[in-house]
Each structure stands twice: as structure tokens, then as C-alpha cells.
Design a protein around this motif. Structure first.
Motif, PDB file in Angstrom:
ATOM      1  N   GLY A   1      82.386  49.408  63.603  1.00  0.00           N
ATOM      2  CA  GLY A   1      82.424  48.293  62.669  1.00  0.00           C
ATOM      3  C   GLY A   1      81.069  47.918  62.103  1.00  0.00           C
ATOM      4  O   GLY A   1      80.945  47.564  60.927  1.00  0.00           O
ATOM      5  N   SER A   2      80.026  47.990  62.931  1.00  0.00           N
ATOM      6  CA  SER A   2      78.694  47.612  62.450  1.00  0.00           C
ATOM      7  C   SER A   2      78.197  48.574  61.372  1.00  0.00           C
ATOM      8  O   SER A   2      77.520  48.168  60.421  1.00  0.00           O
ATOM      9  N   LEU A   3      78.548  49.856  61.512  1.00  0.00           N
ATOM     10  CA  LEU A   3      78.161  50.828  60.488  1.00  0.00           C
ATOM     11  C   LEU A   3      78.892  50.527  59.181  1.00  0.00           C
ATOM     12  O   LEU A   3      78.292  50.586  58.099  1.00  0.00           O
ATOM     13  N   GLU A   4      80.176  50.191  59.274  1.00  0.00           N
ATOM     14  CA  GLU A   4      80.946  49.846  58.079  1.00  0.00           C
ATOM     15  C   GLU A   4      80.324  48.661  57.360  1.00  0.00           C
ATOM     16  O   GLU A   4      80.218  48.629  56.129  1.00  0.00           O
ATOM     17  N   LYS A   5      79.867  47.680  58.114  1.00  0.00           N
ATOM     18  CA  LYS A   5      79.241  46.495  57.507  1.00  0.00           C
ATOM     19  C   LYS A   5      77.908  46.855  56.853  1.00  0.00           C
ATOM     20  O   LYS A   5      77.563  46.331  55.787  1.00  0.00           O
ATOM     21  N   GLY A   6      77.166  47.755  57.479  1.00  0.00           N
ATOM     22  CA  GLY A   6      75.913  48.202  56.883  1.00  0.00           C
ATOM     23  C   GLY A   6      76.140  48.919  55.567  1.00  0.00           C
ATOM     24  O   GLY A   6      75.405  48.695  54.585  1.00  0.00           O
ATOM     25  N   MET A   7      77.171  49.772  55.532  1.00  0.00           N
ATOM     26  CA  MET A   7      77.494  50.466  54.288  1.00  0.00           C
ATOM     27  C   MET A   7      77.995  49.485  53.227  1.00  0.00           C
ATOM     28  O   MET A   7      77.771  49.665  52.035  1.00  0.00           O
ATOM     29  N   ARG A   8      78.656  48.426  53.678  1.00  0.00           N
ATOM     30  CA  ARG A   8      79.115  47.394  52.750  1.00  0.00           C
ATOM     31  C   ARG A   8      77.912  46.760  52.044  1.00  0.00           C
ATOM     32  O   ARG A   8      77.959  46.439  50.849  1.00  0.00           O
ATOM     33  N   VAL A   9      76.823  46.563  52.786  1.00  0.00           N
ATOM     34  CA  VAL A   9      75.603  46.004  52.189  1.00  0.00           C
ATOM     35  C   VAL A   9      75.051  46.965  51.125  1.00  0.00           C
ATOM     36  O   VAL A   9      74.721  46.543  50.011  1.00  0.00           O
ATOM     37  N   LEU A  10      74.954  48.242  51.453  1.00  0.00           N
ATOM     38  CA  LEU A  10      74.450  49.208  50.477  1.00  0.00           C
ATOM     39  C   LEU A  10      75.333  49.263  49.226  1.00  0.00           C
ATOM     40  O   LEU A  10      74.847  49.394  48.101  1.00  0.00           O
ATOM     41  N   ASN A  11      76.646  49.152  49.435  1.00  0.00           N
ATOM     42  CA  ASN A  11      77.584  49.318  48.327  1.00  0.00           C
ATOM     43  C   ASN A  11      77.594  48.162  47.336  1.00  0.00           C
ATOM     44  O   ASN A  11      78.152  48.307  46.238  1.00  0.00           O
ATOM     45  N   VAL A  12      76.997  47.022  47.673  1.00  0.00           N
ATOM     46  CA  VAL A  12      76.998  45.920  46.703  1.00  0.00           C
ATOM     47  C   VAL A  12      75.987  46.156  45.585  1.00  0.00           C
ATOM     48  O   VAL A  12      76.079  45.539  44.522  1.00  0.00           O
TER      49      VAL A  12
ATOM     50  N   LEU B   1      80.042  38.739  54.423  1.00  0.00           N
ATOM     51  CA  LEU B   1      79.450  38.589  55.752  1.00  0.00           C
ATOM     52  C   LEU B   1      78.787  37.217  55.871  1.00  0.00           C
ATOM     53  O   LEU B   1      78.387  36.628  54.866  1.00  0.00           O
ATOM     54  N   ASP B   2      78.669  36.731  57.110  1.00  0.00           N
ATOM     55  CA  ASP B   2      77.891  35.499  57.263  1.00  0.00           C
ATOM     56  C   ASP B   2      76.418  35.839  57.073  1.00  0.00           C
ATOM     57  O   ASP B   2      75.997  36.994  57.189  1.00  0.00           O
ATOM     58  N   LYS B   3      75.622  34.813  56.782  1.00  0.00           N
ATOM     59  CA  LYS B   3      74.228  35.053  56.396  1.00  0.00           C
ATOM     60  C   LYS B   3      73.419  35.690  57.516  1.00  0.00           C
ATOM     61  O   LYS B   3      72.546  36.527  57.279  1.00  0.00           O
ATOM     62  N   SER B   4      73.742  35.344  58.768  1.00  0.00           N
ATOM     63  CA  SER B   4      73.015  35.912  59.900  1.00  0.00           C
ATOM     64  C   SER B   4      73.256  37.415  60.006  1.00  0.00           C
ATOM     65  O   SER B   4      72.314  38.197  60.185  1.00  0.00           O
TER      66      SER B   4
ATOM     67  N   ARG C   1      70.517  40.577  59.425  1.00  0.00           N
ATOM     68  CA  ARG C   1      70.226  41.643  60.390  1.00  0.00           C
ATOM     69  C   ARG C   1      70.454  43.018  59.778  1.00  0.00           C
ATOM     70  O   ARG C   1      69.633  43.941  59.946  1.00  0.00           O
ATOM     71  N   LEU C   2      71.557  43.164  59.063  1.00  0.00           N
ATOM     72  CA  LEU C   2      71.873  44.463  58.472  1.00  0.00           C
ATOM     73  C   LEU C   2      70.890  44.821  57.359  1.00  0.00           C
ATOM     74  O   LEU C   2      70.434  45.969  57.265  1.00  0.00           O
ATOM     75  N   THR C   3      70.567  43.855  56.527  1.00  0.00           N
ATOM     76  CA  THR C   3      69.635  44.103  55.428  1.00  0.00           C
ATOM     77  C   THR C   3      68.251  44.446  55.962  1.00  0.00           C
ATOM     78  O   THR C   3      67.584  45.365  55.446  1.00  0.00           O
ATOM     79  N   ASN C   4      67.822  43.741  56.994  1.00  0.00           N
ATOM     80  CA  ASN C   4      66.523  44.035  57.597  1.00  0.00           C
ATOM     81  C   ASN C   4      66.507  45.447  58.186  1.00  0.00           C
ATOM     82  O   ASN C   4      65.518  46.182  58.048  1.00  0.00           O
ATOM     83  N   THR C   5      67.606  45.846  58.839  1.00  0.00           N
ATOM     84  CA  THR C   5      67.685  47.189  59.413  1.00  0.00           C
ATOM     85  C   THR C   5      67.604  48.253  58.327  1.00  0.00           C
ATOM     86  O   THR C   5      66.866  49.244  58.457  1.00  0.00           O
ATOM     87  N   LEU C   6      68.358  48.060  57.245  1.00  0.00           N
ATOM     88  CA  LEU C   6      68.337  49.025  56.141  1.00  0.00           C
ATOM     89  C   LEU C   6      66.956  49.084  55.494  1.00  0.00           C
ATOM     90  O   LEU C   6      66.526  50.140  55.021  1.00  0.00           O
ATOM     91  N   HIS C   7      66.260  47.951  55.481  1.00  0.00           N
ATOM     92  CA  HIS C   7      64.883  47.929  54.972  1.00  0.00           C
ATOM     93  C   HIS C   7      63.952  48.703  55.904  1.00  0.00           C
ATOM     94  O   HIS C   7      63.136  49.527  55.450  1.00  0.00           O
ATOM     95  N   LYS C   8      64.092  48.479  57.210  1.00  0.00           N
ATOM     96  CA  LYS C   8      63.212  49.128  58.181  1.00  0.00           C
ATOM     97  C   LYS C   8      63.391  50.645  58.202  1.00  0.00           C
ATOM     98  O   LYS C   8      62.418  51.393  58.409  1.00  0.00           O
ATOM     99  N   ILE C   9      64.631  51.125  57.989  1.00  0.00           N
ATOM    100  CA  ILE C   9      64.855  52.582  58.025  1.00  0.00           C
ATOM    101  C   ILE C   9      64.718  53.221  56.649  1.00  0.00           C
ATOM    102  O   ILE C   9      64.919  54.421  56.496  1.00  0.00           O
ATOM    103  N   GLY C  10      64.396  52.403  55.633  1.00  0.00           N
ATOM    104  CA  GLY C  10      63.977  52.967  54.358  1.00  0.00           C
ATOM    105  C   GLY C  10      64.982  52.991  53.232  1.00  0.00           C
ATOM    106  O   GLY C  10      64.675  53.476  52.146  1.00  0.00           O
ATOM    107  N   TYR C  11      66.199  52.452  53.444  1.00  0.00           N
ATOM    108  CA  TYR C  11      67.208  52.532  52.392  1.00  0.00           C
ATOM    109  C   TYR C  11      67.155  51.358  51.411  1.00  0.00           C
ATOM    110  O   TYR C  11      67.709  51.444  50.315  1.00  0.00           O
ATOM    111  N   LEU C  12      66.507  50.268  51.809  1.00  0.00           N
ATOM    112  CA  LEU C  12      66.295  49.138  50.908  1.00  0.00           C
ATOM    113  C   LEU C  12      64.810  48.822  50.852  1.00  0.00           C
ATOM    114  O   LEU C  12      64.105  48.930  51.856  1.00  0.00           O
TER     115      LEU C  12
END
Length: 260
Positions: free
Chosen positions: A12-23, A42-45, A49-60
Motif C-alpha cells: 500500500g505504501s508503494l501505491e501511495k508513493g506512485m499516487r504522488v508521482l502521478n499527480v 492523502l492526509d498532509k502528514s 513523508r512520501l514527497t520527502n522520500t521521493l525527493h531524497k531518492i531523486g524523483y522529485l
């Protein structure tokens, strides 16, 4: 009623991360955290977390002043991986380059993806607008020449379901919202072997597309051409463009197992 079997392999967490990229896309190129939360549901918290992770690994990437996010160059690698993996792209690309040169008009290859079409190859001309050069753009299948060409080659039950239930997004005042009229256009595509639209997605644009079939007779893609109705009449398009599209589409042989 029996409960739906739970997919124990689904993360589920991966699906939510991809949801962030897909917007992110044509309408949302740069977004703040609050906007990302609203668009993903998603709730803001969690969004943070997901946006920060995607930023840290280079996708955002994150603007240090505005603290707003946008896709990074690394995100483009996902599209690059798809283009290498899809046999249609490798088979069709040289044919499309030659077709574009021959016609002197913008040509594309579109895939059917659920209820939409997605452009996977785009061969522009010098006058092509930026948005019409970019692979990956999605449009409602029912309002596009590519979508209608592929729906026309579905079985009767699937075709009826598509016409009655698939969503329609109006992009111009000329977008057809009447499903009975769309059904008429798809019936014409069955007879003539190609789909045709006029001003449905861009004003003064004629779209025409011929279906690419797999070995078992499934429509999975099209060879498509977009032409200005200020330069071309529908009669000329039918007479001078359609035969070339059908010929190229028929020359592309996809295996039964081709990706859809």
C-alpha cells in the motif's frame, strides 16, 4: 456475501508513493505539499513523508525558496524504460518517421490504456505545438480518432460497453458528448477501417487513425495523423491520408502477448 480475497503481495505504501508521482503532469507541473495532499486524497502528514522520500531518492526536485515540488530528470527514466520495453515502439518508430516525411504532417502511435488512449510515439512537424510533441499524453478514447478506431474493432459486447460507460472529457466546444452520435461514428469506423474526428480535442484539427492489431485480432494501438482543417478537407483526408495509415498499421505485426 464472500469477502474479496486480500492481495497479500500488494504494498500500500508503494501505491501511495506512485499516487504522488502521478499527480504531476500537463496541468500540474509544480505543486506545494497542501496541493499534493488534496490531489492524492492523502492526509498532509502522509503526503509530506512520501514527497520527502521521493525527493531524497531523486524523483522529485524541491525549490528551496518556494518549497514546491516538480518531477526531476530521474523521473524521465521511467518513461525511457517503457519505451525500451514496448516492442511496438521499436517496430513502429522507423515506419512513423518515414510516414511523417511522406505526408508532411504530424503522425503518432497511440496505445489503448483502459478507457483512454496514450500517445507513445509522436513525430512532429515544425509547426507542431509543444503539447502535441510529448509522448505520454492521455485523452478520452471516445473523443479521439485513435480510440474510435480501436473500439470499432472490439467485439460487439465490449464495443457497446465502451460507448455506454467510458468517460468523456470535453476539451473543446466541439467535443461530442452525445453517446448516440459517438456510436454512429464508431459504426462508420467499422465500415471504413479508420477512426475520424474533427475539432474534438483541438479546434480546427482533424484526427484520423487506423488500428494496429495483435496476432489474435485484438486492437491495441493505432497509427494516427493530426491535420489542420484549415488546410485539408475531410474528403482529401479520406482519399490521401487514410490509405497510408491503413497500410502502415497493417505492416506492424505484434505478437499475441504484446503489452496493452
Amino acid at each position: 456475501m464472500a469477502k474479496e480475497k486480500q492481495d497479500t503481495l500488494f504494498v500500500g505504501s508503494l501505491e501511495k508513493g506512485m499516487r504522488v508521482l502521478n499527480v504531476f503532469g500537463e496541468r500540474h507541473t509544480v505543486l506545494g505539499l497542501t496541493e499534493i495532499a488534496e490531489l492524492t486524497g492523502l492526509d498532509k502528514s502522509a503526503a509530506q513523508r512520501l514527497t520527502n522520500t521521493l525527493h531524497k531518492i531523486g524523483y522529485l526536485q524541491k525549490d528551496p525558496d518556494s518549497r514546491r515540488y516538480s518531477p526531476s530528470v530521474k523521473a524521465l527514466e521511467l518513461g525511457n524504460a517503457y519505451l525500451w520495453a514496448d516492442p511496438l515502439v521499436q517496430l513502429a518508430m522507423p515506419k512513423m518517421i518515414e510516414l511523417g516525411r511522406q505526408l508532411g504532417e504530424r503522425v503518432n502511435v497511440a496505445r489503448l490504456a483502459g478507457t483512454e488512449i496514450v500517445y507513445v510515439i509522436r513525430i512532429p512537424t515544425q509547426l507542431t505545438a509543444f503539447g502535441a510533441m510529448i509522448a505520454g499524453r492521455r485523452l478520452s478514447a471516445l473523443t479521439t480518432s485513435s480510440g474510435r478506431a480501436m473500439i470499432a474493432r472490439l467485439g460487439e459486447a465490449e464495443r457497446k460497453e465502451a460507448i455506454e460507460t467510458w468517460p468523456i472529457t470535453a476539451l473543446t466546444p466541439k467535443t461530442t458528448l452525445d453517446r448516440a452520435k459517438i456510436a454512429e461514428e464508431i459504426e462508420k469506423a467499422i465500415v471504413c477501417g479508420y477512426g475520424l474526428t474533427q475539432s474534438e480535442n483541438i479546434m480546427n484539427e482533424i484526427g484520423i487513425a487506423a488500428p494496429i492489431m495483435t496476432g489474435d485480432g485484438r486492437p491495441v494501438a493505432t497509427v494516427q495523423c493530426s491535420i489542420s482543417s484549415l488546410k485539408w478537407s475531410l474528403e482529401r483526408v479520406r482519399e490521401e491520408i487514410a490509405p497510408h495509415l491503413i497500410e502502415v498499421a497493417n505492416s506492424i505485426h505484434l505478437p499475441v502477448q504484446a503489452k496493452t
